[in-house]
Design an enzyme around this catalytic site. Structure first.
Site, PDB file in Angstrom:
ATOM      1  N   GLU A  63       0.829  -1.206   0.000  1.00  0.00           N
ATOM      2  CA  GLU A  63       0.000   0.000   0.000  1.00  0.00           C
ATOM      3  C   GLU A  63       0.863   1.255   0.000  1.00  0.00           C
ATOM      4  O   GLU A  63       0.644   2.175  -0.790  1.00  0.00           O
ATOM      5  CB  GLU A  63      -0.911   0.000   1.223  1.00  0.00           C
ATOM      6  N   ASP A 124      -5.483  -3.982  -2.544  1.00  0.00           N
ATOM      7  CA  ASP A 124      -5.587  -2.520  -2.660  1.00  0.00           C
ATOM      8  C   ASP A 124      -4.279  -1.927  -3.146  1.00  0.00           C
ATOM      9  O   ASP A 124      -4.249  -1.090  -4.045  1.00  0.00           O
ATOM     10  CB  ASP A 124      -6.026  -1.893  -1.339  1.00  0.00           C
TER      11      ASP A 124
END
Length: 384
Positions: A63, A124
């Site tokens: 991330e 993500d």
């Protein structure tokens, strides 16, 4: 997997767009970006590793690397982009990004060695890395990045996309650990519609358009009183509280409002999505402050609202046309040069970069998901 737990002049200038009577001078979105410079100085090493100092392992995550790639692109910094990408490929992808999705966690183990601490993936981070590669390839005319972005999308399709009964194609949070006896654990904050739109444009035969449509249902049905949860579980018919984490919306869920607020006005899902996620705005309108943790079934919160959360709510409140609420939250976020800004932890800084940067018009997302950085506008081009 367990994960995680600026600005007055700049942000208030953005607020001025909604406050015509306010006599606020807008800074140039083409000029230096103090908040990003401060983030680079504190959190990005010379080799391109993004460090979260909040944890004892001084971790780096997929991330964090993905956000650094995105903001380097927003800031038109190809040198930094290349460094961050190189570190990510060599340390999280085992040197073979064409074959391996990045491990989500890297840091110092109990013996003091630096290595991958958890080889599982986090979709993500990968989605944002793929997005940054696709857009860097397009904006900087670097076809190698376009190819790399396509390769990552194919890996995500193969390893992290599943067709859920009663729902359809969906992006799972990672490669393993999210499917259990006909129950699928999902993370609503892993589903930014604008990023999925760009993926659909880059891979039109892929599942991305369907995932975007299904994501709107996830966001709507998992937020019965307007508050998104960090995690939700689909059983084939309904969304349920995560048995381990409960009905909690906090450090993951705050990004749901951020992504929704940054959607282009031409996005067909935008109006309904903002309506479905009305919880924080309703609390603020009732002169209550959203909390660090929200019981998403009852709309009741506990804990003081982190400054970074206020920053994340700025695009959301702007999209809802709530100038008074927007101004109040903007005033909670310190200017980049203030000591309070320097004290913000990694994650809150990233929220501020997204929220403040958007409000300052340093970037926008088109309806088809393309990144529209300020440096590509005629006004900024004329200053270079």
């Amino acid at each position: 997997m367990t994960r995680r737990r600026l600005l007055h002049a700049g942000t208030l200038a953005g607020v001025a767009a909604l406050l015509p009577a306010a006599a606020l001078a807008a800074p140039s979105q083409c000029g230096p970006w103090p908040l990003w410079s401060a983030f680079v100085d504190k959190h990005i090493q010379r080799d391109g590793r993004v460090v979260d100092f909040l944890n004892p392992d001084q971790r780096s995550t997929s991330e964090g690397q993905s956000y650094a790639l995105f903001f380097a692109l927003v800031n038109n910094d190809q040198v930094l982009f290349d460094k961050v990408l190189s570190w990510t490929r060599h340390n999280l992808c085992g040197g073979r990004p064409d074959l391996n999705l990045p491990a989500w966690l890297w840091g110092r183990d109990g013996s003091g060695a630096w290595r991958v601490l958890d080889a599982n993936t986090a979709s993500d981070g990968e989605l944002w890395i793929a997005y940054a590669l696709l857009e860097a390839g397009r904006l900087w005319s670097r076809p190698g990045f376009l190819k790399a972005g396509q390769q990552m999308l194919q890996l995500i399709r193969t390893q992290e996309v599943a067709t859920l009964p009663g729902l359809g194609p969906m992006l799972l949070p990672g490669r393993t650990g999210f499917v259990d006896n006909g129950r699928w654990t999902l993370n609503p904050s892993y589903l930014p519609i604008q990023v999925l739109r760009r993926c659909a444009n880059a891979d039109p035969k892929g599942p991305w358009a369907a995932i975007a449509a299904n994501s709107a249902r996830v966001l709507r049905d998992s937020a019965p009183v307007g508050f998104a949860p960090d995690w939700t579980v689909w059983d084939g018919k309904t969304f349920n509280a995560d048995p381990k984490r409960g009905n909690v919306g906090s450090y993951d869920a705050i990004r749901v409002y951020l992504w929704a607020g940054m959607l282009d006005a031409g996005e067909p899902l935008r109006a309904r999505l903002l309506q479905d996620l009305s919880g924080p705005a309703d609390l603020l309108a009732a002169q209550q402050t959203p909390a660090e943790k929200i019981d998403t079934a009852r709309g009741v919160g506990t804990g003081a609202l982190p400054v970074g959360f206020s920053a994340a709510l700025l695009p959301y409140l702007s999209a809802l046309g709530k100038p008074a609420l927007l101004k109040a939250q903007a005033q909670r976020v310190p200017a980049a040069t203030q000591p309070a800004a320097a004290a913000l932890p990694y994650f809150e800084r990233t929220l501020a970069l997204f929220g403040q940067g958007w409000l300052e018009n340093r970037y926008r997302f088109a309806a088809d998901g393309r990144l529209l950085p300020a440096w590509r506008t005629p006004a900024c081009a004329a200053t270079t």
